[in-house]
Design an enzyme around this catalytic site. Structure first.
Site, mmCIF file in Angstrom:
data_model
loop_
_atom_site.group_PDB
_atom_site.id
_atom_site.type_symbol
_atom_site.label_atom_id
_atom_site.label_comp_id
_atom_site.label_asym_id
_atom_site.label_seq_id
_atom_site.Cartn_x
_atom_site.Cartn_y
_atom_site.Cartn_z
ATOM 1 N N GLY A 154 61.793 48.024 57.641
ATOM 2 C CA GLY A 154 60.650 47.563 56.596
ATOM 3 C C GLY A 154 60.487 46.083 56.438
ATOM 4 C CG HIS B 246 55.247 44.214 70.492
ATOM 5 N ND1 HIS B 246 55.785 45.533 70.459
ATOM 6 C CD2 HIS B 246 55.413 43.597 71.653
ATOM 7 C CE1 HIS B 246 56.398 45.733 71.703
ATOM 8 N NE2 HIS B 246 56.124 44.274 72.265
ATOM 9 C CG ASP C 283 53.682 47.995 71.509
ATOM 10 O OD1 ASP C 283 53.507 47.862 70.265
ATOM 11 O OD2 ASP C 283 54.737 48.089 72.039
ATOM 12 C CG LEU D 187 52.704 56.319 71.627
ATOM 13 C CD1 LEU D 187 52.706 57.045 72.943
ATOM 14 C CD2 LEU D 187 51.792 55.077 72.026
ATOM 15 C CD GLU E 54 58.554 40.703 64.361
ATOM 16 O OE1 GLU E 54 58.403 41.672 63.646
ATOM 17 O OE2 GLU E 54 59.561 40.809 65.252
ATOM 18 C CG ASN F 152 51.911 47.428 66.180
ATOM 19 O OD1 ASN F 152 52.672 47.649 65.493
ATOM 20 N ND2 ASN F 152 52.170 47.149 67.309
HETATM 21 C C1 GAR Z 1 59.773 44.412 64.248
HETATM 22 O O1 GAR Z 1 60.450 43.408 65.107
HETATM 23 C C2 GAR Z 1 58.471 44.633 64.792
HETATM 24 O O2 GAR Z 1 58.069 43.683 65.459
HETATM 25 C C3 GAR Z 1 58.869 45.740 65.910
HETATM 26 O O3 GAR Z 1 59.923 46.463 65.394
HETATM 27 C C4 GAR Z 1 60.453 45.757 64.249
HETATM 28 C C5 GAR Z 1 60.544 46.381 62.936
HETATM 29 O O4 GAR Z 1 61.309 45.639 62.084
HETATM 30 N N1 GAR Z 1 57.953 46.439 66.507
HETATM 31 C C6 GAR Z 1 57.707 46.978 67.530
HETATM 32 O O5 GAR Z 1 58.472 46.811 68.319
HETATM 33 C C7 GAR Z 1 56.423 47.779 67.809
HETATM 34 N N2 GAR Z 1 56.262 48.004 69.219
HETATM 35 P P1 GAR Z 1 61.055 45.973 60.463
HETATM 36 O O6 GAR Z 1 61.098 47.490 60.327
HETATM 37 O O7 GAR Z 1 62.258 45.013 59.804
HETATM 38 O O8 GAR Z 1 59.592 45.390 59.976
#
Ligand code: GAR
EC number: 2.1.2.2
Length: 203
Positions: free
Chosen positions: A12, A110, A146, A93, A175, A108
């Site tokens: 998160g 990614h 995605d 999904l 991010e 979202n």
């Molecule tokens: C992040 O790197 C996000 O971009 C990726 O999961 C991680 C979650 O981190 N999402 C995907 O790969 C979606 N296809 P977080 O829980 O620390 O935000």
């Protein structure tokens, strides 16, 4: 005031970045009204609980289909008058019904420069392929994984001998900048869609 719902499955950190940006006033006129996780033990869900946010663990094993599962979440989000749904490491999904219900109101993040390397382990995919630049993408969500109109992207250089962890860490830092920025643009009504492309009003 825009009501934001966050869906997550794990750590998160992107949720926390959005939360902090609201707390700091960088995103004004918005609040996180709901946090939903498909994992009971998600640290992101605990963070939400600790801050007194409305948080829900919805257990996928209790529902026979993706649509049945999503219907429960849709009902929660509707009851919370959700304007924007932020997927923040939500590793499930979405059903067509969910995407239709919140059309052009789901974002979202990614960890690659989409359309390259969708799916799991995007950073490893980039390293395995041998690209010299990767990055991250915030996009509106459509019915493909995605995929959907791109809002913001940030490039991150790949260094020789980068491990998956090295690269993931450098991408994650970006991010945490572009996701709150994209949410801010949405909240300020500065994003419009034309022919599946996102226009940003920087005036
Ligand atoms: C992040 O790197 C996000 O971009 C990726 O999961 C991680 C979650 O981190 N999402 C995907 O790969 C979606 N296809 P977080 O829980 O620390 O935000």
């Amino acid at each position: 005031m825009k009501n934001i719902a966050v869906l997550l499955s794990g750590r998160g950190s992107n949720f926390k970045a959005i939360y902090s940006s609201i707390e700091a006033g960088y995103i004004a006129d918005a609040r996180i009204t709901t946090v939903v996780s498909n994992k009971a033990e998600a640290p992101g869900l605990q963070f939400a609980k600790d801050r007194g946010l409305n948080s829900y663990f919805v257990n996928p094993s209790e529902y026979g289909s993706r649509t049945a599962y999503d219907t429960v979440i849709i009902d929660i989000l509707k009851s919370r008058k959700t304007d924007l749904v932020c997927l923040a490491g939500y590793m499930k999904l979405l059903s067509a019904k969910f995407v239709d219900t919140f059309k052009n109101r789901i974002m979202n993040i990614h960890p690659s420069l989409l359309p390259s390397f969708p799916g799991l382990n995007a950073q490893k995919q980039a390293l395995d392929y041998g690209v010299k630049i990767s990055g991250c993408t915030v996009h509106f969500v459509d019915k493909e994984l995605d995929h959907g109109p791109i809002i913001l992207q940030k490039a991150v250089e790949i260094k020789e001998n980068d491990t998956v962890n090295d690269l993931s860490e450098r991408i994650l830092k970006e991010e945490h900048k572009i996701y709150p920025e994209a949410v801010r643009l949405f909240v300020e009504n500065r994003l419009t869609l034309h022919n599946r492309k996102v226009n940003i009003d920087y005036s």
